[in-house]
Design an enzyme around this catalytic site. Structure first.
Site: not given
Length: 735
Positions: A429, A459, A616
């Site tokens: 995105r 991913h 993350h």
């Protein structure tokens, strides 16, 4: 695709012996067992916004957090709220995990957004005053002296006037298209010749900056003066409208639905995405921001022409487009920012004269970004491109940034005649256009570019290098929890795992074949893959801890991820808590799991870390019959969060860590430091609220610890003895 577990557990970190793991309770969780995903995300942004109030941070860093909160909210509106609006408009009443319908969620979101928007403006006013005390003046007309005024007017006439276009709003002029995140001005004018009133619109081109800085020789001594482009146009609007009296003006900003939907039967994915990106720019208006004193007549025209329902209008007496403050953060004032930090280059690789292959061949290495340099990853690909013994490189690319040394190295490798395969994810995105650009450049260089699955995002972060050596071909692998992105690698905490383990190499090859040729692996030695069996492997590990707790053995689960929203995974963790397993979760963002509820989640604690760096990495650890953090624990790194999309609709990887040094670094250094952190941590409570962690003892900041200590696997021989302070649980629970 089959969802049957395909892993060969004989070669996997051992599950505890003894009784077979019981099936988790299958009863539905009690009413109110889950937090709403969207409201949980807004709570995360509230914690980000709280950092803008952190008195321990330098002023420009606080402004950075305020700007980030603005860009976060924009994306939330363009994607999540847009999706809910679409559902409500189509009459879809499917409830979320907490039972709310789309319409009910929109009502709750609206209430929370109004609070957050008002708080943003309060913080901005406070920070603006504090910045003025340090000679940084933003949107302060009082600081514009005659010299600055002269320069600003010349700048307007030479740099702004030629690129803006006034347009009358009347039946003779079609209403102009306002792009996503577009900012415009409406002027109410009276023609002096006949006193007729007209309304003019000026759209500010996105190529223009949000602010202009007055040069130092035209401002006060040592002062920095920033004036917004919008206010500059308002200030000198008389040059635009000669013969008119300006009765009033107002600023507005538009956010549009920015999600991209691709039909599964799309024949040409590249062409389909190019078309979808164009459609996104013209998506439905989701939010209209207006100045508080906006002319009612002009507002009515905007609402009608943009097709905006009143509920999508936000009025403010402060700054429109808080995200634009990022431009002010770039002001060259080191005294108002965090001390500069240069990441370490791992000593172990330096000891091999920078030869990553030699260092990896000797022993697995894990690199902890941003404390250790992303250049290690870049150099790994560069050396592979230059090494005449390397015959093939395969790599996944999700987000690579606009300036990518990794992409350049892959192009170089292909031009040198090596076999290079790149899986470029077009569905990343807001990176779709950039990835299309990279895909074109890679293909032109001779790289075999694959776009993966139409309905699943790839991913997983994997790079494979196949090298010809004296004893045959050897595969070197890089597995990451984060993207191959040189910019985010400086501010995101992530793990890069390098290994030459033959089993991991074989599994990586099968995984790449699955993505490039849809060849589902019949069996895997070590790696688990979503959407094939990653969920089942985590379930298996949780069930094993339940079995240990039932048998009276130590049982604990430690997890670190960005989001937990998957109901099946949450229910499994509730079952573990009910069995007596001690569950410690570090979840930066969304958490739909409700911790500390008697009879449901008594043994689950959830904390969130928000600080200088964005957490993350994804780490999943299981006690495996010993107290945590123990040497027998099963430790995994992953590209996947615990969300339905990651477990069921994306290609993800779960990598077991078998090397003792790397295992200890991840569990007893990285994960434990996150558990111990107090200075940047927030506890999630059973009512959905968060509060900062308090401590009676010495405060601990995990980011500072990592910045000042070498890693266990990356340290060199000179640092082996006593080079890394050993961490230990103070009071916490170890299972």
């Amino acid at each position: 695709m089959s969802s049957t577990p395909i892993i060969d557990r004989a070669n996997h970190p051992a599950a505890p012996a003894g009784t077979e793991a019981p099936k988790p309770v299958t009863n539905a969780a009690p009413e109110g067992a889950y937090f709403n995903r969207e409201l949980s995300w807004l709570s995360f942004n509230e914690r980000v916004l709280a950092e803008a109030c952190n008195e321990q941070y330098p002023l420009l860093e606080r402004l950075r957090f305020l700007s980030i909160s603005g860009s976060n909210l924009d994306e939330f509106m363009m994607i999540r709220v847009a999706g809910l609006v679409g559902q409500a408009q189509r009459g879809i009443a499917k409830p979320a995990i907490d039972g709310r319908t789309p319409t009910q969620q929109l009502v709750a979101i609206r209430e929370k957004l109004e609070m957050l928007s008002a708080w943003q403006q309060d913080i901005w006013r406070d920070l603006r005053d504090r910045l003025a005390d340090t000679d940084i003046h933003v949107a302060d007309e009082r600081r514009v002296n005659p010299a600055a005024h002269k320069w600003l007017e010349e700048f307007f006439l030479e740099e702004i006037l030629p690129v803006i276009t006034p347009q009358a709003l009347d039946p003779a002029h079609p209403f102009p298209f306002v792009q996503n995140e577009g900012i415009g001005l409406l002027f109410t004018l009276t023609r002096e010749a006949d006193q007729e009133q007209i309304i003019e619109m000026i759209l500010i081109p996105s190529a223009l900056p949000r602010f202009v800085r007055v040069p130092g020789d035209h401002s006060g001594q040592g002062e920095a003066i920033y004036i917004s482009i919008a206010s500059l146009i308002q200030r000198y609007a008389r040059n635009l409208f000669p013969g008119f009296a300006i009765e009033g003006d107002g600023m507005f900003r538009v956010l549009r639905d920015s999600d991209i939907e691709i039909e599964e039967e799309a024949e040409d994915l590249v062409r389909t995405f190019r078309s979808a990106i164009q459609r996104r720019r013209r998506g439905q208006v989701i939010q209209l921001e207006l100045e508080d004193d906006f002319d009612p007549k002009a507002e009515a025209i905007l609402l009608e022409q943009l097709g905006v329902h009143e509920a999508a209008v936000i009025k403010t007496d402060g700054m429109i487009g808080i995200d634009g403050l990022a431009e002010i953060v770039s002001e060259d004032r080191p005294d108002l920012k965090f001390d500069a930090y240069s990441p370490r280059y791992p000593e172990r690789i330096r000891e091999h004269d920078g030869d990553a292959f030699s260092a990896i061949r000797e022993k697995d290495i894990i690199i902890h970004h941003p404390y250790e340099s992303f250049e290690v990853v870049v150099d790994f690909i560069k050396r592979a491109a230059e090494d005449p013994d390397v015959v093939a490189i395969k790599q996944t690319l999700y987000r690579a940034g606009s300036q990518s040394a990794v992409i350049s190295a892959l192009i170089d490798a292909a031009e040198r005649g090596k076999s290079v395969t790149a899986v470029v994810e077009l569905k990343a995105r807001f990176d779709e256009e950039q990835n299309l650009t990279w895909a074109t450049k890679l293909e032109r260089a001779g790289v075999q570019v694959i776009y993966g699955f139409t309905d699943w995002k790839t991913h997983a972060k994997i790079a494979m290098v196949v090298r010809r050596e004296d004893d045959g071909f050897r595969t070197y692998c890089h597995f990451g929890t984060g993207n191959y992105h040189p910019i985010t690698a400086k501010v995101y905490t992530d793990l890069s795992f390098f290994t030459a383990d033959p089993k991991l190499g074989r599994d990586a090859a099968k995984m790449m074949n699955f993505v490039t040729g849809y060849v589902e692996p019949g069996s895997l030695d070590l790696i688990s893959i979503a959407p094939l069996n990653l969920r089942e492997e985590l379930y298996h590990r949780i069930d094993a801890e339940i079995a240990n707790a039932t048998a009276g053995k130590p049982a604990a689960i430690w997890m670190k991820c960005n989001q937990i929203t998957d109901q099946g995974m949450i229910d499994r963790l509730y079952s573990a808590s009910d069995a007596g397993v001690q569950v410690e979760l570090v979840v930066r963002g969304i958490c739909c799991l409700r911790p500390g509820v008697p009879g449901m989640s008594d043994n689950i604690r959830v904390k969130s870390i928000i600080g200088r760096f964005l957490e993350h990495s994804r780490i999943y650890a299981f006690a495996n019959g010993e107290a945590m953090p123990g040497t027998n624990a099963a430790v995994f790194i992953s590209s996947a969060d615990l969300m339905g999309r990651n477990l069921d609709r994306r290609v993800e990887s779960l990598i077991p860590v078998l090397n003792r040094t790397v295992h200890d670094q991840i569990l007893q250094q990285v994960l434990l430091a996150n558990m111990l952190d107090t200075e940047q941590s927030w506890w999630l409570h059973g009512d959905g609220s968060y509060s900062r962690v308090e401590t009676d003892g010495k405060p601990f900041n995990c980011h500072r610890y990592f910045m000042t200590n070498p890693s266990l696997s990356g340290r060199g021989g000179a640092l082996e003895a006593g080079g890394v302070p050993k961490l230990s649980l103070r009071k916490g629970r170890s299972g």
